[in-house]
Design an enzyme around this catalytic site. Structure first.
Site, short mmCIF file in Angstrom:
data_model
loop_
_atom_site.label_atom_id
_atom_site.label_comp_id
_atom_site.label_asym_id
_atom_site.label_seq_id
_atom_site.Cartn_x
_atom_site.Cartn_y
_atom_site.Cartn_z
N ASP A 317 34.43 92.77 92.54
CA ASP A 317 33.27 92.02 93.01
C ASP A 317 32.79 91.19 91.82
O ASP A 317 33.11 91.52 90.67
CB ASP A 317 32.19 93.01 93.46
CG ASP A 317 30.86 92.33 93.71
OD1 ASP A 317 30.82 91.35 94.47
OD2 ASP A 317 29.87 92.77 93.11
N ASP A 515 29.41 96.36 98.98
CA ASP A 515 30.74 96.74 98.46
C ASP A 515 31.20 98.11 98.97
O ASP A 515 32.37 98.46 98.81
CB ASP A 515 30.72 96.77 96.93
CG ASP A 515 30.51 95.40 96.33
OD1 ASP A 515 31.00 94.42 96.93
OD2 ASP A 515 29.86 95.30 95.28
#
Length: 617
Positions: A317, A515
Site C-alpha cells: 500500500d 487494506d
C-alpha cells in the site's frame, strides 16, 4: 539455573559417580550390578515411569517407551553400564534442550515484559490513585511518572519526556514526547512526568494487542512442524516393529543366536529414537520468533515464518506504508516579485477555517500562526478551492478552475503533488505544492528486498495516478496500480497471486482499514503496528511494531535463516539415523554408537537450532 534444572544436574552427577564406581576392579560382580541398578533408578526412573503412565493413557510409541525398552533390554542381556550410559546421555541431552528452550522463552519474556502494573489517576485534591489498567475508561487523564510504563494508548496533554520504545520497536534510540503527541502503551517513560488522555481502553491498547500476538504465536504451526509430528507418529511404531522382526526373524532362520540379535534389536531401538527431529524443529521456529520479536517484528505463528521465507513478490500500500500518511508543503513556487514566505502565509490565511489536510499543511508551514482577525469572510467553492477576504482583499487559493474564476492564468506545476494556486486582487502570486512525503526508511526497504532476492515489487493505492507513478519512479517499484477502491485492490491482489503462483509466496504490506481484505487474501499479510488500524493488525499475519518498511526485509532474512536451520537439522538427523540404523542392523554399531546417534545428534541439532535466535548483523 532454574530449580528443576539443578535437580536434573544433581541426578546426572550422582548417576555418573555411581557408574564410575561400578568400574572399580576390586568390586564384586554383585556390587557392580547393584551400583548400576542404583545409577539407573536415579537417572532413568522418571523415564520408565512416564513410559508406563503413557501406555495406560494409550500413548505407547513415544521416546520414553523406546528408551525404557532399549535400556531394560540391555539389563536383560547383561549390558549394565551401557544401559545406564544410554539413560545418562539421554538426560544430558534433555537438559541441554530444556535450557535452550528456557533461554529462548526468557528472551521473549524479557522483551515482552511490557505489561503495565498500574495506572495513576489524579484525584480532585491532587493525590494520585493507583488502579488496574483494565479499570481505566477511554478519555481518562492518567499520570505517568519517570520509570513507569505507559499503561494505555493516548495523547500527551501536559509535560514532556523521553520514551524508551525498544520493547515495542526494537529501536534503542529514545523518542521525545510532548504536548499533542500520540504515545503507545508499553513504552517506558524515562525523564519527565506526563499527563496522558487515553484514547481507548486497555483491551484496545497496543500492549494488549502485542501480548495477545506473542502468547498465540505458536498457535499456527509451520508445515515442517506438522510434518515432523506426523512423521514421529508413524515412524515410532514402524521402528518398534522393525526391531521386533530384527530380534526374531534371523534366529528363526538360523542366522545366529537369540542373544546376538536381541542385542542388535535393542541397539536398533536406541538409534531409532527421533528426539533430534521432534525437539530441534519446534525449538528452531521458537528461536526465530524470539529474534524477530527483539527486532519489533511479531509473527502470529511459525507457519508464517515458513511462508515469509518463500516470498518472491511484495505488494505495498502507499499511504502510511511507504509514505508518512500526512501532508506537508514540499514546494513553494512564487512568481517574480513575491516572496515565498508571503505566498505560504497568504495561502494559510485563506485556508484558516478549513479542516482539509492540505489546509492544515499550509497553516503548519506558515512563518507564524495565521491571525484570524485578518480574515473577514470565507467562501468555499466545492471542487475548486476557497475565496477569503484577507485585510480587505480577495484571496483565491485552489486549483486551475478557481484561478479561471479569479481571471488569472496559473503556471504549470513544477512537481507532482497537490497544487494550491494563490491569487490576490486579480494577480497571480504563485503556487504551493503539498504532498505526502516518502518515509526516510522506504528507499532502504526496497533495496533490502532486492538484496533478499525479492523478484518483484508492486504498489496498490487509491491515490492519483500521477502521484503514485512519481513515488514508484522515485523508489524503483516495478509495478504500480493507482486510483483503486478497496474492491479493486482485492481483485488485483488475486490476479497477482494467480500470476505468481509457483514462483514463491506473495506478501502484502499495509496499514489501513481498507487494506484488511488484501492482508487476509495474501499469502503473508504484514501490517504496520504503531499507526496501523486495528482491522489491519487483526487481519495480518506479521506485525511491524514501529511502522518501518525496512523491517520487511529483516523479517524475510530471519525467516529464511530459520527455515535453513530447520532443513539442516532434518537432513543431519535423518542422515545420521539411517546410517547408524543400517550399521546397527548388521552388528557394526554398538550401544555407544546408538547413544551418539540419539543423544549426540539431538544435542548438536539443539545447539544449531539456537543459532536461529542469534541477532543478524
Amino acid at each position: 539455573m532454574e530449580k528443576e534444572h539443578k535437580i536434573v544436574l544433581v541426578r546426572i552427577l550422582a548417576s555418573a559417580l555411581l557408574l564410575g564406581l561400578s568400574y572399580i576392579p576390586s568390586f564384586t560382580p554383585l556390587a557392580t550390578v547393584l551400583l548400576c541398578v542404583a545409577a539407573y533408578i536415579i537417572i532413568g526412573g522418571d523415564v520408565v515411569f512416564k513410559a508406563v503412565r503413557n501406555i495406560f493413557r494409550g500413548e505407547v510409541f513415544d521416546e520414553c517407551f523406546l528408551m525404557s525398552v532399549a535400556t531394560l533390554g540391555a539389563f536383560a542381556i547383561g549390558e549394565y553400564p551401557e544401559a545406564v550410559a544410554v539413560m545418562l546421555f539421554y538426560q544430558i541431552g534433555e537438559l541441554f534442550m530444556d535450557v535452550a528452550v528456557d533461554r529462548s522463552r526468557d528472551s521473549i519474556s524479557r522483551l515482552m515484559d511490557i505489561r503495565p502494573d498500574h495506572a495513576n489517576i489524579e484525584d480532585g485534591d491532587g493525590t494520585l490513585r493507583r488502579v488496574a489498567p483494565e479499570e481505566v475508561p477511554a478519555g481518562t487523564v492518567i499520570v505517568v511518572k519517570p520509570g513507569e510504563k505507559i499503561p494505555l494508548d493516548g495523547t500527551v496533554v501536559a509535560g514532556n519526556s523521553s520514551l524508551d520504545t525498544s520493547a515495542l520497536t526494537g529501536e534503542s534510540m529514545p523518542r521525545e514526547a510532548t504536548d499533542g503527541d500520540t504515545v503507545i502503551s508499553g513504552s517506558l517513560n524515562l525523564t519527565g512526568v506526563l499527563k496522558i488522555k487515553t484514547t481507548g481502553t486497555y483491551g484496545e491498547s497496543t500492549v494488549a494487542h502485542i501480548l495477545g500476538l506473542v502468547e498465540n504465536a505458536e498457535s499456527g504451526k509451520a508445515h515442517t512442524e506438522k510434518f515432523i509430528t506426523r512423521f514421529a507418529r508413524y515412524y515410532t511404531p514402524v521402528v518398534v516393529l522393525s526391531a521386533v522382526l530384527l530380534a526374531v526373524v534371523p534366529p528363526l532362520l538360523g542366522a545366529g543366536e537369540w542373544a546376538l540379535w536381541l542385542n542388535r534389536a535393542l541397539i536398533f531401538l536406541v538409534i531409532s529414537c527421533p528426539c533430534a527431529l521432534v525437539v530441534s524443529v519446534p525449538l528452531t521456529f521458537f528461536a526465530g520468533i524470539g529474534e524477530a520479536s527483539r527486532r519489533g517484528i511479531l509473527f502470529k505463528g511459525s507457519n508464517y515464518i515458513e511462508a515469509l521465507a518463500r516470498v518472491r513478490t511484495v505488494v505495498f500500500d502507499k499511504t502510511g506504508t511507504l509514505t508518512n500518511g500526512s501532508f506537508t508543503v514540499t514546494g513553494v513556487y512564487p512568481v517574480e516579485g513575491v516572496a515565498g514566505e508571503t505566498l505560504v502565509d497568504t495561502a494559510a490565511l485563506a485556508e484558516i477555517y478549513s479542516d482539509h489536510p492540505v489546509a492544515a499543511a499550509l497553516r503548519g508551514a506558515a512563518s507564524q500562526a495565521p491571525d484570524k482577525s485578518r480574515v473577514e469572510s470565507v467562501e468555499n467553492f466545492a471542487g475548486e478551492g476557497i475565496v477569503a477576504y484577507v485585510d480587505g482583499k480577495a484571496v483565491y487559493a485552489g486549483n486551475d478552475r478557481l484561478m479561471a474564476r479569479a481571471g488569472v492564468s496559473p503556471e504549470t506545476p513544477a512537481v507532482v503533488g497537490t497544487v494550491v494556486h494563490v491569487a490576490s486582487e486579480g494577480k497571480y502570486m504563485g503556487h504551493v505544492v503539498v504532498s505526502d512525503t516518502v518515509k526516510p526508511q522506504t528507499a532502504e526497504a526496497l533495496s533490502g528486498l532486492r538484496r533478499a532476492g525479492v523478484e518483484r515489487t508492486v504498489m496498490l493505492t487509491g491515490d492519483r495516478r500521477d502521484v503514485a507513478e512519481s513515488v514508484a519512479h522515485e523508489l524503483g517499484i516495478d509495478e504500480v496500480h493507482a486510483e483503486l477502491l478497496p474492491a479493486d485492490k482485492v481483485e488485483l491482489m488475486e490476479n497477482i497471486i494467480n500470476v505468481r503462483r509457483g514462483q514463491g509466496t506473495v506478501a502484502f504490506v499495509g496499514d489501513g482499514i481498507n487494506d484488511a481484505p488484501v492482508l487476509k487474501l495474501s499469502d503473508v499479510g504484514i501490517a504496520m503496528g504503531a499507526a496501523g488500524s486495528d482491522a489491519a493488525i487483526e487481519a495480518a499475519d506479521v506485525v511491524l511494531m514501529d511502522d518501518n518498511p525496512a523491517k520487511v526485509a529483516h523479517g524475510i532474512a530471519i525467516a529464511r535463516r530459520t527455515l535453513a536451520i530447520v532443513k539442516q537439522n532434518i537432513v543431519f538427523a535423518i542422515g545420521v539415523k539411517v546410517a547408524v540404523l543400517l550399521l546397527g542392523a548388521v552388528g557394526l554399531a554398538n550401544m555407544w554408537a546408538a547413544v551418539f546417534s540419539d543423544v549426540g545428534v539431538t544435542v548438536i541439532a539443539v545447539l544449531n537450532a539456537i543459532r536461529a535466535g542469534r541477532r543478524l548483523q
